[in-house]
Design an enzyme around this catalytic site. Structure first.
Site, PDB file in Angstrom:
ATOM      1  N   LEU A  60       0.687  -1.186  -0.070  1.00 39.18           N
ATOM      2  CA  LEU A  60       0.106   0.049  -0.211  1.00 39.18           C
ATOM      3  C   LEU A  60       0.847   1.210   0.041  1.00 39.18           C
ATOM      4  O   LEU A  60       0.204   2.582  -0.487  1.00 39.18           O
ATOM      5  CB  LEU A  60      -0.871   0.263   1.190  1.00 39.18           C
ATOM      6  CG  LEU A  60      -1.878  -1.080   0.982  1.00 39.18           C
ATOM      7  CD1 LEU A  60      -2.627  -0.891   2.637  1.00 39.18           C
ATOM      8  CD2 LEU A  60      -2.896  -1.141   0.078  1.00 39.18           C
ATOM      9  N   GLY A  61       1.978   1.132   0.533  1.00 39.52           N
ATOM     10  CA  GLY A  61       2.823   2.412   0.245  1.00 39.52           C
ATOM     11  C   GLY A  61       4.145   2.038   1.327  1.00 39.52           C
ATOM     12  O   GLY A  61       4.221   0.914   1.864  1.00 39.52           O
ATOM     13  N   GLY A  63       7.545   4.076   3.591  1.00 39.56           N
ATOM     14  CA  GLY A  63       8.269   5.475   3.945  1.00 39.56           C
ATOM     15  C   GLY A  63       9.564   5.165   4.437  1.00 39.56           C
ATOM     16  O   GLY A  63      10.091   4.147   4.024  1.00 39.56           O
ATOM     17  N   ILE A  65      10.901   4.459   7.487  1.00 39.65           N
ATOM     18  CA  ILE A  65      11.039   3.258   8.301  1.00 39.65           C
ATOM     19  C   ILE A  65      10.213   1.925   8.185  1.00 39.65           C
ATOM     20  O   ILE A  65      10.398   1.129   9.110  1.00 39.65           O
ATOM     21  CB  ILE A  65      10.956   3.731  10.098  1.00 39.65           C
ATOM     22  CG1 ILE A  65       9.567   3.896  10.190  1.00 39.65           C
ATOM     23  CG2 ILE A  65      12.044   4.788  10.145  1.00 39.65           C
ATOM     24  CD1 ILE A  65       9.303   4.082  11.770  1.00 39.65           C
ATOM     25  N   SER A  67       7.441  -0.425   5.300  1.00 44.34           N
ATOM     26  CA  SER A  67       6.361  -0.615   4.259  1.00 44.34           C
ATOM     27  C   SER A  67       5.164  -0.956   4.734  1.00 44.34           C
ATOM     28  O   SER A  67       5.123  -1.755   5.762  1.00 44.34           O
ATOM     29  CB  SER A  67       7.047  -1.524   3.230  1.00 44.34           C
ATOM     30  OG  SER A  67       8.149  -1.230   2.913  1.00 44.34           O
ATOM     31  N   VAL A  68       3.921  -0.712   4.234  1.00 33.86           N
ATOM     32  CA  VAL A  68       2.826  -1.189   4.645  1.00 33.86           C
ATOM     33  C   VAL A  68       2.004  -2.121   3.410  1.00 33.86           C
ATOM     34  O   VAL A  68       1.923  -1.744   2.241  1.00 33.86           O
ATOM     35  CB  VAL A  68       1.821   0.109   4.983  1.00 33.86           C
ATOM     36  CG1 VAL A  68       0.380  -0.523   5.142  1.00 33.86           C
ATOM     37  CG2 VAL A  68       2.401   0.710   6.232  1.00 33.86           C
ATOM     38  N   LYS A  83       2.229  -2.866   9.087  1.00 33.53           N
ATOM     39  CA  LYS A  83       3.379  -2.221   8.661  1.00 33.53           C
ATOM     40  C   LYS A  83       4.386  -2.785   8.923  1.00 33.53           C
ATOM     41  O   LYS A  83       4.776  -3.620  10.127  1.00 33.53           O
ATOM     42  CB  LYS A  83       3.273  -0.935   9.805  1.00 33.53           C
ATOM     43  CG  LYS A  83       4.633  -0.240   9.337  1.00 33.53           C
ATOM     44  CD  LYS A  83       4.429   1.219  10.093  1.00 33.53           C
ATOM     45  CE  LYS A  83       5.451   2.219   9.947  1.00 33.53           C
ATOM     46  NZ  LYS A  83       5.426   3.511  10.459  1.00 33.53           N
ATOM     47  N   ASP A 179       3.142  16.020  12.427  1.00 38.30           N
ATOM     48  CA  ASP A 179       3.238  15.608  10.825  1.00 38.30           C
ATOM     49  C   ASP A 179       1.852  15.778  10.177  1.00 38.30           C
ATOM     50  O   ASP A 179       1.738  14.831   9.246  1.00 38.30           O
ATOM     51  CB  ASP A 179       3.924  14.170  10.759  1.00 38.30           C
ATOM     52  CG  ASP A 179       4.404  13.953   9.504  1.00 38.30           C
ATOM     53  OD1 ASP A 179       4.682  14.997   8.822  1.00 38.30           O
ATOM     54  OD2 ASP A 179       4.701  12.549   9.040  1.00 38.30           O
TER      55      ASP A 179
END
Length: 443
Positions: A60-61, A63, A65, A67-68, A83, A179
């Site tokens: 799904l994405g 970042g 630190i 991955s999801v 995650k 954030d």
């Protein structure tokens, strides 16, 4: 020190393993009747959850630190967002503290506009967080799909009201979010939002205070709700549920409103839980959303969340942020030195502009909500008519299309190691001109 940190993190994870999912569910009343809890409990009541209990179906994405993945709990037809964080990568890049902070914060949350942590565990190579899956993508993607790439004022008010309640709750727990941006606001299948990504958040102590009347807000001696920074990653406080003071007496001793010492002029007292004295020197956030005090390196506290809330509302209404420059350096210069301006089009109400002006004050101590927090924003004319007690029942402006999970019914999921390796390769080969977001953003 790093080895000690890893040992402490592993110790904390192992301690949590011995806490049943049923016990966790009991601490989250807003998730009552959640079939995902039932699915988790059906497995964890027999044996500890592990990566082997899940099928990783789709990335799904990713970042900084982790991955999801969209993950299915085998044999249950229940879907989650998992995650996955690589231990070696986290340790080598000194991201262990951020990882632990995010897990601890997720474990505290019990709010309809914040994520639910269903479980977490580790393998030899990975830390895994099992969270709620949001099928509607994020607000950045949704904004891009609007006819003019911005929301109507009614839609912006809806999303902003739910985000405001989420931030209010976080501040009540002594959590400075740091954030906020449309990429981190996910849309659930019913159209309501879920704030995500807590690895940049700051934890501190907070002293919730009941303020008897609006006149006392101007008297700092009568209403102190200051948070004192203990440590950027450790907080000392009670369980979240204890932050809500009892206003009404028990049924046995209940009297009429006129007898309550807490009522003034027939109005309920206000809860103020703004950790205004917290100070962090970290340079964290997204350039277009950074508060001036962060850029100037003066130290910052919870007021940065109200600055980013102002930028967030501006972007929802105008389709752009107010201080964006030709590059990151120019953007930072504009944030600190340029006055706030509104474009002629689209036209927004004077109430919306007034609220944004109050939020985007460059001196944090003069910013709206600096002392009274979300209470002051709720009372602003922009939110006139908003029934705060029933926000969760309001009709969303957008209902996502349902996800067809049957497409994954017969698909074999690749091993986790291969999936993570694919992510690493994607990061190394990514085009730097590509936007730093994906359709489903969890970071």
């Amino acid at each position: 020190m790093l080895n000690d940190g890893l040992s402490n993190y592993n110790h904390n994870v192992n301690n949590h393993r011995r806490t049943s999912s049923t016990e966790n569910a009991a601490l989250r009343p807003h998730t009552g009747g959640d079939v995902r809890w039932e699915a988790i409990n059906s497995i964890s009541s027999r044996e500890p959850l592990s990566i082997s209990h899940f099928r990783l179906l789709k990335r799904l994405g990713f970042g900084d630190i982790g991955s999801v993945y969209l993950a299915e709990l085998r044999g249950t037809n229940a879907f989650f967002a998992m995650k996955v964080m690589d231990k070696e990568s986290i340790a080598s890049r000194n991201k262990l503290v951020r990882t632990q902070t995010e897990r601890e914060i997720l474990g505290l949350l019990d709010h309809p506009f914040l994520p639910t942590l269903y479980s977490y565990f580790e393998t030899d190579k990975y830390y895994c967080l099992v969270m709620e899956f949001c099928s509607g993508g994020n607000l950045y993607s949704l904004r891009q799909k609007q006819p003019h790439k911005y929301f109507t004022e009614e839609a912006a008010r809806f999303f902003a009201s739910e985000v405001l309640l989420a931030i209010e709750y976080l501040h009540m727990l002594g959590i400075v979010y740091r954030d906020l941006k449309p990429e981190n606001v996910l849309v659930r299948e019913q159209g309501h939002i879920m704030l995500s990504d807590f690895d940049l958040s700051l934890r501190c102590s907070v002293n919730p205070t009941l303020v008897k009347s609006s006149s006392t807000h101007m008297n700092s001696g009568n209403a102190s709700a200051a948070g004192i920074l203990e440590n950027e990653n450790v907080t000392h406080g009670a369980h979240p549920s204890s932050f809500f003071p009892r206003i009404l007496p028990s049924k046995k001793s209940r009297k009429s409103k006129s007898d309550f010492g807490l009522f003034v002029g027939g109005a309920l007292p206000e809860l103020m839980a703004e950790p205004t004295n917290v100070r962090s020197m970290s340079f964290v956030g997204t350039h277009e959303y950074l508060a001036p005090e962060i850029i100037r390196g003066e130290g910052h506290g919870s007021a940065v969340d109200w600055w980013t809330f102002g930028i967030f509302l501006y972007e929802l209404l105008h389709g752009m942020t107010p201080f964006k420059g030709s590059g990151n350096r120019a953007t930072l210069f504009n944030v600190v030195g340029q006055p706030l301006k509104f474009p002629e089009h689209p036209h927004v109400s004077s109430a919306a502009r007034d609220l944004i002006r109050g939020l985007l004050v460059k001196e944090p101590h003069k910013r709206i909500a600096y002392k009274r927090g979300a209470t002051e924003i709720k009372q602003h004319p922009f939110f006139e008519g908003t029934n705060w007690a029933l926000v969760r029942s309001a009709t969303p402006p957008h209902i996502p299309d349902p996800v067809d999970f049957t497409q994954y019914a017969c698909k074999d999921a690749a091993p986790l190691d291969k999936k993570v390796q694919d992510v690493i390769q994607d990061k190394n080969s990514a085009n730097h001109d590509d936007p730093p977001y994906v359709e489903f953003e969890y970071f």
